[in-house]
Design a protein around this motif. Structure first.
Motif, PDB file in Angstrom:
ATOM      1  N   GLY A  39      22.966 -32.151  -5.388  1.00  0.00           N
ATOM      2  CA  GLY A  39      23.274 -32.507  -4.002  1.00  0.00           C
ATOM      3  C   GLY A  39      24.361 -31.618  -3.439  1.00  0.00           C
ATOM      4  O   GLY A  39      24.560 -30.494  -3.880  1.00  0.00           O
ATOM      5  N   GLU A  40      25.068 -32.128  -2.462  1.00  0.00           N
ATOM      6  CA  GLU A  40      26.148 -31.380  -1.812  1.00  0.00           C
ATOM      7  C   GLU A  40      27.494 -31.751  -2.442  1.00  0.00           C
ATOM      8  O   GLU A  40      27.656 -32.845  -2.966  1.00  0.00           O
ATOM      9  N   GLN A  41      28.481 -30.843  -2.345  1.00  0.00           N
ATOM     10  CA  GLN A  41      29.812 -31.142  -2.858  1.00  0.00           C
ATOM     11  C   GLN A  41      30.473 -32.201  -1.981  1.00  0.00           C
ATOM     12  O   GLN A  41      30.438 -32.122  -0.760  1.00  0.00           O
ATOM     13  N   ASP A  42      31.070 -33.188  -2.638  1.00  0.00           N
ATOM     14  CA  ASP A  42      31.850 -34.225  -1.963  1.00  0.00           C
ATOM     15  C   ASP A  42      33.297 -33.753  -1.938  1.00  0.00           C
ATOM     16  O   ASP A  42      33.914 -33.582  -3.002  1.00  0.00           O
ATOM     17  N   PRO A  43      33.883 -33.521  -0.763  1.00  0.00           N
ATOM     18  CA  PRO A  43      35.257 -32.997  -0.697  1.00  0.00           C
ATOM     19  C   PRO A  43      36.302 -33.941  -1.282  1.00  0.00           C
ATOM     20  O   PRO A  43      37.424 -33.523  -1.567  1.00  0.00           O
ATOM     21  N   GLY A  68      21.537 -28.373  -2.565  1.00  0.00           N
ATOM     22  CA  GLY A  68      20.828 -28.069  -1.331  1.00  0.00           C
ATOM     23  C   GLY A  68      19.744 -27.051  -1.638  1.00  0.00           C
ATOM     24  O   GLY A  68      18.985 -27.201  -2.572  1.00  0.00           O
ATOM     25  N   GLY A  69      19.706 -25.958  -0.901  1.00  0.00           N
ATOM     26  CA  GLY A  69      18.726 -24.908  -1.145  1.00  0.00           C
ATOM     27  C   GLY A  69      19.251 -23.790  -2.014  1.00  0.00           C
ATOM     28  O   GLY A  69      18.606 -22.757  -2.156  1.00  0.00           O
ATOM     29  N   SER A  70      20.418 -23.975  -2.626  1.00  0.00           N
ATOM     30  CA  SER A  70      21.041 -22.900  -3.413  1.00  0.00           C
ATOM     31  C   SER A  70      20.954 -23.168  -4.904  1.00  0.00           C
ATOM     32  O   SER A  70      21.096 -24.291  -5.357  1.00  0.00           O
ATOM     33  N   LEU A  71      20.761 -22.100  -5.658  1.00  0.00           N
ATOM     34  CA  LEU A  71      20.847 -22.134  -7.106  1.00  0.00           C
ATOM     35  C   LEU A  71      22.219 -21.596  -7.468  1.00  0.00           C
ATOM     36  O   LEU A  71      22.582 -20.479  -7.088  1.00  0.00           O
ATOM     37  N   LEU A  72      23.025 -22.407  -8.157  1.00  0.00           N
ATOM     38  CA  LEU A  72      24.388 -22.024  -8.523  1.00  0.00           C
ATOM     39  C   LEU A  72      24.492 -21.818 -10.019  1.00  0.00           C
ATOM     40  O   LEU A  72      23.876 -22.551 -10.798  1.00  0.00           O
ATOM     41  N   ARG A  73      25.295 -20.836 -10.429  1.00  0.00           N
ATOM     42  CA  ARG A  73      25.553 -20.583 -11.852  1.00  0.00           C
ATOM     43  C   ARG A  73      27.048 -20.655 -12.087  1.00  0.00           C
ATOM     44  O   ARG A  73      27.841 -20.027 -11.381  1.00  0.00           O
ATOM     45  N   CYS A  74      27.452 -21.426 -13.099  1.00  0.00           N
ATOM     46  CA  CYS A  74      28.863 -21.533 -13.449  1.00  0.00           C
ATOM     47  C   CYS A  74      29.309 -20.252 -14.145  1.00  0.00           C
ATOM     48  O   CYS A  74      28.720 -19.836 -15.137  1.00  0.00           O
ATOM     49  N   ASP A  75      30.350 -19.644 -13.599  1.00  0.00           N
ATOM     50  CA  ASP A  75      30.891 -18.419 -14.170  1.00  0.00           C
ATOM     51  C   ASP A  75      32.404 -18.546 -14.275  1.00  0.00           C
ATOM     52  O   ASP A  75      33.130 -18.314 -13.305  1.00  0.00           O
ATOM     53  N   ARG A  76      32.881 -18.981 -15.449  1.00  0.00           N
ATOM     54  CA  ARG A  76      34.319 -19.079 -15.733  1.00  0.00           C
ATOM     55  C   ARG A  76      35.103 -19.792 -14.643  1.00  0.00           C
ATOM     56  O   ARG A  76      36.114 -19.313 -14.169  1.00  0.00           O
ATOM     57  N   GLY A  77      34.635 -20.973 -14.227  1.00  0.00           N
ATOM     58  CA  GLY A  77      35.386 -21.790 -13.280  1.00  0.00           C
ATOM     59  C   GLY A  77      35.015 -21.599 -11.824  1.00  0.00           C
ATOM     60  O   GLY A  77      35.584 -22.239 -10.944  1.00  0.00           O
ATOM     61  N   VAL A  78      34.061 -20.716 -11.545  1.00  0.00           N
ATOM     62  CA  VAL A  78      33.606 -20.458 -10.179  1.00  0.00           C
ATOM     63  C   VAL A  78      32.089 -20.587 -10.144  1.00  0.00           C
ATOM     64  O   VAL A  78      31.395 -20.063 -11.016  1.00  0.00           O
ATOM     65  N   TRP A  79      31.558 -21.303  -9.142  1.00  0.00           N
ATOM     66  CA  TRP A  79      30.110 -21.383  -8.939  1.00  0.00           C
ATOM     67  C   TRP A  79      29.667 -20.143  -8.178  1.00  0.00           C
ATOM     68  O   TRP A  79      30.176 -19.854  -7.106  1.00  0.00           O
ATOM     69  N   LEU A  80      28.720 -19.384  -8.741  1.00  0.00           N
ATOM     70  CA  LEU A  80      28.157 -18.221  -8.071  1.00  0.00           C
ATOM     71  C   LEU A  80      26.789 -18.588  -7.527  1.00  0.00           C
ATOM     72  O   LEU A  80      25.950 -19.131  -8.256  1.00  0.00           O
ATOM     73  N   VAL A  81      26.553 -18.287  -6.244  1.00  0.00           N
ATOM     74  CA  VAL A  81      25.232 -18.496  -5.657  1.00  0.00           C
ATOM     75  C   VAL A  81      24.335 -17.417  -6.231  1.00  0.00           C
ATOM     76  O   VAL A  81      24.595 -16.223  -6.062  1.00  0.00           O
ATOM     77  N   SER A  82      23.304 -17.835  -6.954  1.00  0.00           N
ATOM     78  CA  SER A  82      22.403 -16.887  -7.592  1.00  0.00           C
ATOM     79  C   SER A  82      21.527 -16.222  -6.542  1.00  0.00           C
ATOM     80  O   SER A  82      21.086 -16.857  -5.591  1.00  0.00           O
TER      81      SER A  82
END
Length: 81
Positions: free
Chosen positions: A11-15, A59-73
């Motif tokens: 889902g979406e990030q909850d702030p 949402g419509g994004s594929l995210l990859r965890c990279d050392r503490g940061v989500w990268l949009v693939s």
């Protein structure tokens, strides 16, 4: 939360919850974000920790965890991102 093809849909990030920053793989800020989060081996998404290398859908994004940061693939094919 569902899982499709082994990739969890989050889902979406909850702030109001703990979340790691999200950036594009080609973003110049990527280096700065990694510097700010230090040597993390996981990313947070809505208070849940995911290990380095994990893919999730938000949402419509594929995210990859990279050392503490989500990268949009840049690719939907996780075998050759």
């Amino acid at each position: 939360m569902t899982t499709v093809s082994g990739i969890r849909t989050v889902g979406e990030q909850d702030p109001e919850k703990r979340n790691s920053p999200v950036t594009d793989e080609n973003d110049d800020l990527d280096y700065d974000l990694h510097e700010n989060v230090g040597e993390h081996t996981h990313c947070h998404f809505n208070d849940i920790a995911y290990p380095h290398g994990t893919f999730v859908r938000s949402g419509g994004s594929l995210l990859r965890c990279d050392r503490g940061v989500w990268l949009v693939s840049v690719s939907d094919d996780i075998d050759s991102p």
